[in-house]
Design an enzyme around this catalytic site. Structure first.
Site, PDB file in Angstrom:
ATOM      1  N   CYS A 113      45.362  48.236  33.115  1.00 33.01           N
ATOM      2  CA  CYS A 113      46.766  48.084  33.480  1.00 33.01           C
ATOM      3  C   CYS A 113      47.129  47.005  34.325  1.00 33.01           C
ATOM      4  O   CYS A 113      48.095  46.854  34.913  1.00 33.01           O
ATOM      5  CB  CYS A 113      47.394  49.371  34.113  1.00 33.01           C
ATOM      6  SG  CYS A 113      46.260  49.869  35.578  1.00 33.01           S
TER       7      CYS A 113
ATOM      8  N   ARG B 126      53.852  52.774  39.915  1.00 32.79           N
ATOM      9  CA  ARG B 126      53.377  52.508  41.282  1.00 32.79           C
ATOM     10  C   ARG B 126      53.961  52.845  42.520  1.00 32.79           C
ATOM     11  O   ARG B 126      55.104  52.655  42.822  1.00 32.79           O
ATOM     12  CB  ARG B 126      53.490  50.870  41.373  1.00 32.79           C
ATOM     13  CG  ARG B 126      52.538  49.993  40.636  1.00 32.79           C
ATOM     14  CD  ARG B 126      52.711  48.569  40.763  1.00 32.79           C
ATOM     15  NE  ARG B 126      51.678  47.631  40.309  1.00 32.79           N
ATOM     16  CZ  ARG B 126      51.634  46.928  39.224  1.00 32.79           C
ATOM     17  NH1 ARG B 126      52.783  46.980  38.478  1.00 32.79           N
ATOM     18  NH2 ARG B 126      50.499  46.241  38.876  1.00 32.79           N
TER      19      ARG B 126
ATOM     20  N   ASN C  62      43.926  43.175  38.136  1.00 35.74           N
ATOM     21  CA  ASN C  62      44.318  42.197  39.331  1.00 35.74           C
ATOM     22  C   ASN C  62      43.374  42.177  40.433  1.00 35.74           C
ATOM     23  O   ASN C  62      43.132  41.354  40.845  1.00 35.74           O
ATOM     24  CB  ASN C  62      46.047  42.870  39.438  1.00 35.74           C
ATOM     25  CG  ASN C  62      46.868  42.683  38.388  1.00 35.74           C
ATOM     26  OD1 ASN C  62      46.377  41.902  37.332  1.00 35.74           O
ATOM     27  ND2 ASN C  62      47.821  43.306  38.812  1.00 35.74           N
ATOM     28  N   ASP C  63      43.380  43.443  40.865  1.00 32.74           N
ATOM     29  CA  ASP C  63      42.279  43.510  41.989  1.00 32.74           C
ATOM     30  C   ASP C  63      40.833  43.488  41.457  1.00 32.74           C
ATOM     31  O   ASP C  63      39.998  42.943  42.493  1.00 32.74           O
ATOM     32  CB  ASP C  63      42.606  44.990  42.673  1.00 32.74           C
ATOM     33  CG  ASP C  63      43.686  44.954  43.684  1.00 32.74           C
ATOM     34  OD1 ASP C  63      43.868  44.038  44.419  1.00 32.74           O
ATOM     35  OD2 ASP C  63      44.572  46.006  43.728  1.00 32.74           O
TER      36      ASP C  63
ATOM     37  N   HIS D 178      58.424  37.835  46.598  1.00 34.91           N
ATOM     38  CA  HIS D 178      59.748  38.543  46.033  1.00 34.91           C
ATOM     39  C   HIS D 178      60.567  37.745  45.403  1.00 34.91           C
ATOM     40  O   HIS D 178      61.101  38.084  44.321  1.00 34.91           O
ATOM     41  CB  HIS D 178      60.475  38.901  47.185  1.00 34.91           C
ATOM     42  CG  HIS D 178      60.052  39.839  48.176  1.00 34.91           C
ATOM     43  ND1 HIS D 178      59.498  39.830  49.283  1.00 34.91           N
ATOM     44  CD2 HIS D 178      59.929  41.381  47.707  1.00 34.91           C
ATOM     45  CE1 HIS D 178      59.263  41.208  49.852  1.00 34.91           C
ATOM     46  NE2 HIS D 178      59.250  42.069  48.752  1.00 34.91           N
TER      47      HIS D 178
ATOM     48  N   GLU E 188      39.223  49.060  39.810  1.00 35.38           N
ATOM     49  CA  GLU E 188      39.565  47.739  40.489  1.00 35.38           C
ATOM     50  C   GLU E 188      38.636  47.246  41.642  1.00 35.38           C
ATOM     51  O   GLU E 188      39.169  45.979  42.216  1.00 35.38           O
ATOM     52  CB  GLU E 188      40.911  47.860  40.653  1.00 35.38           C
ATOM     53  CG  GLU E 188      41.161  49.094  41.792  1.00 35.38           C
ATOM     54  CD  GLU E 188      42.946  49.304  41.901  1.00 35.38           C
ATOM     55  OE1 GLU E 188      43.568  48.328  41.697  1.00 35.38           O
ATOM     56  OE2 GLU E 188      43.220  50.104  42.461  1.00 35.38           O
TER      57      GLU E 188
ATOM     58  N   ARG F  41      50.476  56.856  39.780  1.00 38.90           N
ATOM     59  CA  ARG F  41      49.483  56.474  40.690  1.00 38.90           C
ATOM     60  C   ARG F  41      49.819  57.012  42.255  1.00 38.90           C
ATOM     61  O   ARG F  41      50.821  56.627  42.723  1.00 38.90           O
ATOM     62  CB  ARG F  41      49.224  54.936  40.502  1.00 38.90           C
ATOM     63  CG  ARG F  41      48.248  54.530  41.559  1.00 38.90           C
ATOM     64  CD  ARG F  41      47.781  53.009  41.419  1.00 38.90           C
ATOM     65  NE  ARG F  41      48.917  52.324  41.925  1.00 38.90           N
ATOM     66  CZ  ARG F  41      48.643  50.981  41.882  1.00 38.90           C
ATOM     67  NH1 ARG F  41      47.613  50.209  41.288  1.00 38.90           N
ATOM     68  NH2 ARG F  41      49.789  50.215  42.416  1.00 38.90           N
TER      69      ARG F  41
ATOM     70  N   ARG G 133      44.743  37.386  45.854  1.00 45.74           N
ATOM     71  CA  ARG G 133      45.598  37.109  44.387  1.00 45.74           C
ATOM     72  C   ARG G 133      46.778  36.721  44.883  1.00 45.74           C
ATOM     73  O   ARG G 133      47.697  36.177  43.893  1.00 45.74           O
ATOM     74  CB  ARG G 133      45.737  38.602  43.622  1.00 45.74           C
ATOM     75  CG  ARG G 133      46.372  39.598  44.439  1.00 45.74           C
ATOM     76  CD  ARG G 133      46.290  40.876  43.696  1.00 45.74           C
ATOM     77  NE  ARG G 133      47.440  41.343  43.095  1.00 45.74           N
ATOM     78  CZ  ARG G 133      47.276  42.624  42.809  1.00 45.74           C
ATOM     79  NH1 ARG G 133      46.550  43.486  42.954  1.00 45.74           N
ATOM     80  NH2 ARG G 133      48.664  43.124  42.267  1.00 45.74           N
TER      81      ARG G 133
END
Ligand code: PEP
Ligand code: MG
Length: 587
Positions: free
Chosen positions: A518, A311, A470-471, A204, A447, A347, A481
């Site tokens: 993405c 997202r 990313n995944d 965060h 992913e 998504r 990650r």
């Protein structure tokens, strides 16, 4: 003293680049909640009531201060404000007659100790309990409990001055860890950067730092033993470097870097309305990734041609109840309206692992990253899924929409979703609800390595692909990650990851369906030539990266590099591969 230290040699620390940019200034050491020390004092029975009363008064004072912060947070726009707002609400709950305050009161009575010591003991106990939980979301709340403890001790000891309020101009805040609520107090006009020794680039705090435009780096704990208040410091959040007591030459180098960064930014704004077309005429779609409906404005401002990844799970987080169909419809409609005719890719719920919402009742299994998450979760919670699909279909009547499924691993999942979607659509039509005549395109995230290797089969069932690097990197290389301890191994330019991207892109091309990237690499302009060389013509990224990537596209002659792609994917040595990719970037 300062003179003596200023004669000490320059020290360069390399860490994780959490938020890009260069900041220069003086070290401002900040003691975070978990570093706080208080003295334990035995009290007689006659003083127990008094100490119990003190803690209640301190909680009320701390609560007033948090209220002040809540007012400040409301003035922040976009995701930073919302993120901090949720956290401060949680602090308020902990400060008002919660388990923490009751625990402190009980401890004062049973152990006969002062309120400050009782707070620290209770916080320690709660932190231990949280740490042992398998639920990664709850485990991450330890920092919030510690932060509330720090505020209570401050209120008890009368040291209520917020040190962050009185920072000198150009301070670089240095802390073992730094809470998002603290970040809310940072004024980017006064603070030049943030250095911590704990946390991940997806934390965060990093997210808020990026929203505020503050460079941030996560370094080795040793740094805290070496940095002193007032030391001169340069922080380079773009490469993850922190330089203590820079030499005149380093200072001059960074002056040049800063002025060239400012110049680049001014130059980038000039290409905002220029179409993203390579020198040899290939048009590339630049799309935006957003987490909250309010970010659609930033996407439009950056010249995005649409939303490539909304997202939707963020609508379900930081709340105790599920959003109703109407609430979801309104949130999606807002994005569609703001995007004014540009396509919005929504998504479906991607929860699980680190992304949990209390209201969803997710029970993390033994390995949450591999468990009931994303599309698997949606298909197992039909009511929830039908509600989300209804909201999307209703909103789709207002503008072009695509539906994207997260973490797909088999064709059966896509077939099943299509069946459900058709059912929801006919139910809505029967009830006279306006939905588009044609169902929105249904796409899958690539992913999971297995999905990439089965991309040809998935392409036959899907209307488009979005490659989530990313995944895909996390699962291909078995690297969490968000874990800074293994971050050095997290590398999307690994031969295995690149081959999976290429294979998926080729499968999409053979099936004639659009394919985008993405994940974070889409916003890394050094990767742009290679991704385009793989045949990818849609890139979706954080709005802040769009212009930088567009610049790279305008300079590129795609036909000249396409023939060299094979050299990259046939290279298996990571070091040689890295330099080949760099060569590509220079093309
Ligand atoms: C990805 O995994 O690359 C992706 C875009 O999805 P997220 O970062 O939300 O997991
Ligand atoms: Mg993902």
């Amino acid at each position: 003293m300062k003179n003596k230290r200023s004669r000490e040699p320059e020290r360069v620390f390399t860490g994780l680049a959490a938020a890009a940019g260069v900041g220069t200034g003086r070290v401002y050491l900040y003691e975070s909640a978990s570093d706080m020390r208080v003295q334990e004092v035995r009290i007689p029975t006659s003083k127990v009531r008094f100490e119990q009363h003190r803690i209640l008064e301190a909680a009320a004072r701390a609560s007033d201060r948090v209220e002040g912060l809540q007012n400040e947070a409301r003035k922040l726009s976009g995701p930073a404000g919302e993120e901090i707002g949720y956290l401060l609400d949680a602090y308020q709950q902990m400060l008002s007659g919660s388990r923490l305050i009751r625990g402190v009161q009980k401890r004062i009575a049973t152990e006969h100790i002062n309120a400050e010591a009782a707070v620290m003991k209770e916080v320690g106990l709660m932190a231990e309990a949280f740490a042992s939980m398998e639920d990664t979301y709850l485990a991450a709340r330890i920092d919030d409990v510690r932060e509330v403890g720090r505020r209570l001790v401050e209120a008890l000891t009368g040291e209520t001055d917020e040190p962050l309020d009185r920072m000198p101009q150009n301070s670089v805040v240095v802390a073992r860890q730094f809470s998002p609520a603290d970040t809310a107090q940072l004024d980017p006009n006064i603070v030049s950067g943030l250095v911590t020794t704990v946390g991940g680039v997806e934390s965060h705090t990093a997210i808020v730092a990026r929203s505020l435009g503050l460079p941030a780096v996560i370094v080795e704990p040793e740094f805290l033993n070496i940095a002193r208040n007032g030391d001169e410091i340069i922080i380079d959040g773009s490469v993850g470097a922190v330089i203590l007591r820079p030499t005149a030459a380093t200072r001059a180098r960074y002056r040049r870097i800063r002025s060239s960064l400012a110049k680049d930014q001014r130059a980038l704004l000039k290409i905002k309305s220029v179409p993203a077309v390579t020198r040899d005429g290939f048009a590339i779609k630049l799309l935006a990734n957003i987490e909250l409906p309010t970010e659609a404005d930033a996407a439009v401002d950056a010249g995005a041609e649409g939303i490539g990844l909304f997202r939707s799970e963020f609508m379900f987080m930081n709340r105790d109840t599920l959003p109703s169909e109407q609430e979801q419809f309104e949130a999606i409609s807002r994005v569609i309206k703001d995007m004014n005719g540009r396509t919005v890719t929504i998504r479906t719920l991607d929860v699980g692992a680190d992304k949990l919402g209390h209201a969803l009742g997710l029970k993390p299994g033994p390995n949450p990253a591999l468990g009931l998450r994303a599309i698997r979760f949606s298909l197992s919670k039909r009511r929830l899924f039908l509600t989300q699909l209804s909201a999307i279909l209703r909103a789709a009547a207002l503008g072009p929409v695509r539906i994207l499924l997260p973490m797909v691993c088999t064709v059966e999942e896509v077939r099943e979703v299509r069946k459900v979607l058709i059912k929801v659509a006919s139910r809505l039509k029967r009830s006279g609800v306006k939905i588009p005549d044609q169902l929105p395109p249904l796409g899958v995230m690539i992913e999971i390595p297995g999905a990439a290797l089965a991309a040809d089969a998935l392409a036959a069932e899907s209307d488009f692909f979005a490659i989530g690097t990313n995944d895909l990197t996390q699962y291909t290389l078995a690297i969490d990650r968000a874990d800074e301890q293994v971050a050095y191994l997290y590398n999307p330019i690994h031969p295995a990851v690149l081959r999976l991207i290429q294979f998926s892109a080729e499968a999409a091309a053979s099936a004639g369906i659009p394919v985008s990237v993405c994940g974070e690499v889409a916003g890394d302009d050094r990767m742009t030539p290679l991704l385009l060389g793989f045949g990818i013509s849609e890139l979706s990224m954080a709005p802040a990266h769009i212009l930088k990537v567009k610049k790279r596209i305008l300079e590129l002659n795609l036909s000249a590099i396409s023939g060299r792609v094979r050299r990259v994917t046939s290279e298996s040595d990571p070091a040689r591969l890295k330099s080949l990719v760099a060569e590509f970037a220079e093309s």
